[in-house]
Design an enzyme around this catalytic site. Structure first.
Site, PDB file in Angstrom:
ATOM      1  N   HIS A 175      40.364  28.604  48.166  1.00 25.93           N
ATOM      2  CA  HIS A 175      40.502  27.873  46.892  1.00 25.93           C
ATOM      3  C   HIS A 175      41.197  26.539  47.141  1.00 25.93           C
ATOM      4  CE1 HIS A 175      40.964  32.236  45.406  1.00 25.93           C
ATOM      5  NE2 HIS A 175      39.719  31.880  45.158  1.00 25.93           N
ATOM      6  N   HIS A 225      28.914  43.442  49.136  1.00 22.94           N
ATOM      7  CA  HIS A 225      29.886  44.543  49.024  1.00 22.94           C
ATOM      8  C   HIS A 225      29.553  45.737  49.912  1.00 22.94           C
ATOM      9  CE1 HIS A 225      30.759  42.104  45.458  1.00 22.94           C
ATOM     10  NE2 HIS A 225      31.986  42.540  45.640  1.00 22.94           N
ATOM     11  N   CYS A 234      24.940  45.752  41.002  1.00 21.55           N
ATOM     12  CA  CYS A 234      26.163  45.845  41.809  1.00 21.55           C
ATOM     13  C   CYS A 234      27.333  45.473  40.905  1.00 21.55           C
ATOM     14  CB  CYS A 234      26.098  44.910  43.019  1.00 21.55           C
ATOM     15  SG  CYS A 234      27.701  44.843  43.866  1.00 21.55           S
ATOM     16  N   LYS A 269      36.483  37.152  58.781  1.00 19.13           N
ATOM     17  CA  LYS A 269      36.428  36.807  57.360  1.00 19.13           C
ATOM     18  C   LYS A 269      37.797  37.061  56.713  1.00 19.13           C
ATOM     19  CE  LYS A 269      33.516  37.338  53.437  1.00 19.13           C
ATOM     20  NZ  LYS A 269      32.533  37.981  52.657  1.00 19.13           N
ATOM     21  N   LYS A 288      41.175  40.857  51.589  1.00 19.37           N
ATOM     22  CA  LYS A 288      42.345  41.675  51.242  1.00 19.37           C
ATOM     23  C   LYS A 288      42.429  42.879  52.170  1.00 19.37           C
ATOM     24  CE  LYS A 288      43.776  41.438  46.452  1.00 19.37           C
ATOM     25  NZ  LYS A 288      43.438  41.872  45.119  1.00 19.37           N
ATOM     26  N   CYS A 323      24.139  46.281  48.678  1.00 24.08           N
ATOM     27  CA  CYS A 323      24.466  44.907  48.290  1.00 24.08           C
ATOM     28  C   CYS A 323      24.937  44.152  49.537  1.00 24.08           C
ATOM     29  CB  CYS A 323      25.576  44.928  47.228  1.00 24.08           C
ATOM     30  SG  CYS A 323      26.509  43.398  47.166  1.00 24.08           S
ATOM     31  N   CYS A 358      29.442  42.451  42.203  1.00 25.32           N
ATOM     32  CA  CYS A 358      28.883  41.104  41.974  1.00 25.32           C
ATOM     33  C   CYS A 358      28.599  40.869  40.498  1.00 25.32           C
ATOM     34  CB  CYS A 358      27.563  40.914  42.715  1.00 25.32           C
ATOM     35  SG  CYS A 358      27.671  41.113  44.476  1.00 25.32           S
ATOM     36  N   HIS A 402      44.177  31.279  47.361  1.00 25.53           N
ATOM     37  CA  HIS A 402      44.272  31.395  48.825  1.00 25.53           C
ATOM     38  C   HIS A 402      43.718  30.131  49.480  1.00 25.53           C
ATOM     39  CE1 HIS A 402      40.015  32.239  48.989  1.00 25.53           C
ATOM     40  NE2 HIS A 402      40.132  33.387  48.327  1.00 25.53           N
TER      41      HIS A 402
HETATM   42  O1  ME8 Z   1      32.837  32.409  42.708  1.00 27.18           O
HETATM   43  N1  ME8 Z   1      36.403  29.331  52.579  1.00 27.18           N
HETATM   44  O2  ME8 Z   1      35.045  32.258  42.008  1.00 27.18           O
HETATM   45  P1  ME8 Z   1      35.838  32.621  43.334  1.00 27.18           P
HETATM   46  C1  ME8 Z   1      36.174  28.256  51.815  1.00 27.18           C
HETATM   47  N2  ME8 Z   1      34.279  32.198  39.515  1.00 27.18           N
HETATM   48  N3  ME8 Z   1      36.157  28.278  50.468  1.00 27.18           N
HETATM   49  C2  ME8 Z   1      36.376  29.448  49.869  1.00 27.18           C
HETATM   50  C3  ME8 Z   1      36.621  30.634  50.599  1.00 27.18           C
HETATM   51  C4  ME8 Z   1      36.639  30.534  52.024  1.00 27.18           C
HETATM   52  N4  ME8 Z   1      36.886  31.577  52.822  1.00 27.18           N
HETATM   53  N5  ME8 Z   1      36.806  31.629  49.720  1.00 27.18           N
HETATM   54  C5  ME8 Z   1      36.695  31.090  48.470  1.00 27.18           C
HETATM   55  C6  ME8 Z   1      33.686  32.251  41.846  1.00 27.18           C
HETATM   56  N6  ME8 Z   1      36.449  29.779  48.563  1.00 27.18           N
HETATM   57  C7  ME8 Z   1      33.256  31.904  40.428  1.00 27.18           C
HETATM   58  C8  ME8 Z   1      32.880  30.445  40.375  1.00 27.18           C
HETATM   59  S1  ME8 Z   1      32.034  28.274  39.052  1.00 27.18           S
HETATM   60  C9  ME8 Z   1      31.241  28.003  37.604  1.00 27.18           C
HETATM   61  C10 ME8 Z   1      32.360  29.993  39.036  1.00 27.18           C
HETATM   62  C11 ME8 Z   1      36.326  28.836  47.427  1.00 27.18           C
HETATM   63  O3  ME8 Z   1      37.261  32.799  42.919  1.00 27.18           O
HETATM   64  C12 ME8 Z   1      34.974  28.151  47.412  1.00 27.18           C
HETATM   65  O4  ME8 Z   1      35.054  27.005  46.620  1.00 27.18           O
HETATM   66  O5  ME8 Z   1      35.187  33.719  44.069  1.00 27.18           O
HETATM   67  C13 ME8 Z   1      34.118  29.194  46.724  1.00 27.18           C
HETATM   68  O6  ME8 Z   1      32.891  28.665  46.247  1.00 27.18           O
HETATM   69  C14 ME8 Z   1      35.048  29.595  45.608  1.00 27.18           C
HETATM   70  O7  ME8 Z   1      36.363  29.583  46.223  1.00 27.18           O
HETATM   71  C15 ME8 Z   1      34.748  30.957  45.022  1.00 27.18           C
HETATM   72  O8  ME8 Z   1      35.795  31.268  44.154  1.00 27.18           O
END
Ligand code: ME8
Length: 511
Positions: free
Chosen positions: A22, A147, A127, A296, A299, A144, A130, A19
């Protein structure tokens, strides 16, 4: 010796499709990498997917797939998205790769043998969303904070990492390395957290309740906690412990994350590295959150923004530009399609697009596209050259501070200078006077030179657009081989170069 830089994004969970959030982190990492290439650095850029843990098992069940089928499918969605956004990563890591499993087991054994992992019992508020234990202080109204559900009390025998042992070292390291965690607000947040005693970290989950993970090398009944597994991806990706890539790039590693995962990266990760006897990272670069129309992205609210939909509608470069121009790195920003359209129409179609097309049109109209030999520079020409130099310096300084919006403002400041130069030198009036042919040739030379510099400056942000303009400018040298330190040497374009027409690079879009 050539300087190096190693840039990483978080590895994304495969429980959601790619999304806007990412895409933002990944585009920022790409822009930074391309910018450092312009500075002459040797770069290495890694992104990937985080594929173990309970969340993934639940998502796979919901999709009626095995975890393996499910992770393969979603991981390839990420892998297929990035080329469409012109992401130039050198490597894509998956935590289900054999190479990663082997590295993790090697490291776990190393930390265990050194005495920093022990077996113990722990009761805590767990949780499942998380996938971690919370202490009383962290819960809000017993729930939490993420969540908003009450965690379950779990008492379990598990393995623990002696994180508390490294608390004093970490505080000292953060204090003596001011840019270690940046911007400053996040550094302060981590330091505030470290004012309380650090607890040891539970790093295992019994296989009786979770099988989908990497088995502990010293106890077959347990898998590794997903964060203890995921963070090590940054080392697997460069072939720790013995590859040439690791030796070359690890000392210059910079991580890029959003504020949601500050604690694992700001606290767990440096202490894990310290315990493994590995040098810690250079910088942790933390950005804010994109909200959608002031709320925010989630989904349940049904407001997930898909990057490829925007790319298809507005083009990849308009999308990349908007992301970097609109967000102040470190702060939250609001996404709306109408703001994107406004930027596209004003900054891209009007300012940049018009400048490029009017300049090329004049060069073709007055000299059949042939670049003339310039005469001696007048004051007004020298002023344009000075503005070019200032823009290059400003962009370089702002990019190193991750102030992408300010770097773009500096580039657009130079675009205004060029437009002003065109208005003041008035090539259309010069064209009417036979004795001003040489002056007209010089003015057009300067405009084309200035465009060359603009093109190199926008290249990290909008690689596609830059390539199109570069071709229209008729420059033979490779755009990718340009280096910032000499792009502002005025006079690089050779006389006799043939410029050509270009289709509008950013057609206007109706609101
Ligand atoms: O946390 N605005 O993965 P994740 C800006 N797997 N960036 C955002 C965002 C938003 N609304 N939502 C997500 C994880 N991101 C772990 C990470 S690393 C060793 C493990 C981006 O899929 C941002 O970079 O939940 C955030 O830190 C990351 O997606 C979280 O991705």
């Amino acid at each position: 010796m050539t300087k190096t830089i190693y840039i990483t994004t978080p590895i994304y969970y495969v429980n959601a499709e790619p999304h806007l959030g990412h895409a933002y982190s990944t585009v920022v990492a790409d822009v930074l990498t391309r910018f450092y290439r312009l500075l002459g650095y040797e770069t290495y850029f890694v992104t990937g997917t985080d594929e173990h843990g309970d969340k993934v098992v639940q998502a796979a069940k919901a999709a009626c797939e095995t975890p393996k089928e499910y992770t393969d499918r979603i991981s390839s969605l990420f892998q297929n998205t990035w080329p469409e956004l012109d992401i130039s990563n050198d490597y894509f890591i998956r935590t289900t790769d054999e190479k990663h499993k082997n590295l993790l087991q090697y490291i776990l054994q190393k930390i265990y043998d050194a005495g920093d992992i022990y077996f113990g019992e722990y009761g805590g508020h767990y949780c499942f969303g998380c996938e971690r234990f919370y202490n009383e202080k962290e819960l809000i109204d017993g729930k939490c904070p993420d969540h908003k559900v009450a965690p379950q009390f779990l008492k379990e025998e598990n393995y623990f990492f002696k994180m508390s042992k490294y608390q004093d070292w970490l505080i000292e390291h953060i204090q003596s390395h001011p840019g270690f965690i940046r911007p400053e607000r996040y550094r302060n947040e981590v330091l505030a957290f470290l004012r309380d005693p650090l607890e040891d970290l539970c790093i295992s989950r019994p296989k009786s309740r979770l099988e989908w993970g990497i088995t502990l090398p010293f106890d077959n009944n347990y898998v590794t906690y997903v964060w203890f597994d995921a963070l090590f991806n940054y080392l697997t990706a460069v072939g720790y412990p013995d590859s040439a890539l690791y030796y070359k790039f690890w000392p210059s590693v910079q991580h890029l994350i959003a504020k949601d995962i500050l604690k694992p990266h700001g606290i767990y990760w440096p202490t894990m590295l310290k315990a493994s006897g590995i040098e810690t990272y250079q910088h942790l670069n933390v950005h804010g959150y994109w909200n959608i129309d002031e709320s925010k992205m989630s989904k349940s609210l049904g407001n997930i923004v898909k990057p490829l939909t925007l790319k298809d509608k507005y083009g990849v470069d308009a999308f990349r530009y908007f992301l970097l121009r609109e967000m102040v790195f470190g702060l939250d920003a609001n996404f709306s399609e109408s703001a994107l359209i406004n930027r596209l129409n004003s900054d891209l179609a009007n300012d940049l697009g018009n400048l490029v097309s009017r300049s090329l049109t004049m060069a073709i109209k007055y000299f059949n596209g042939v670049v003339q030999k310039p005469e001696e520079a007048l004051e007004i020409d020298k002023k344009l050259q000075e503005d070019a130099l200032k823009a290059v310096q400003e962009v370089t300084a702002q990019m190193q501070e991750l102030a992408f919006n300010k770097a773009l403002i500096a580039i657009w400041g130079f675009i205004s200078s060029i437009n002003k130069y065109i208005d003041e030198t008035s090539p259309w009036s010069l064209s009417k006077k036979e004795d001003q042919r040489k002056r007209l040739g010089t003015v057009l030379y300067n405009i084309i030179e200035a465009l060359r510099i603009i093109t190199v400056l926008i290249f990290p942000f909008m690689p596609n657009t830059a390539k199109k303009i570069w071709v229209a400018l008729g420059i033979k040298e490779d755009l990718c081989a340009q280096r910032l330190k000499n792009i502002n040497e005025w006079g690089s374009i050779k006389e006799g170069t043939m410029v050509s027409k270009i289709v509008p690079i950013f057609p206007r879009v109706k609101q």
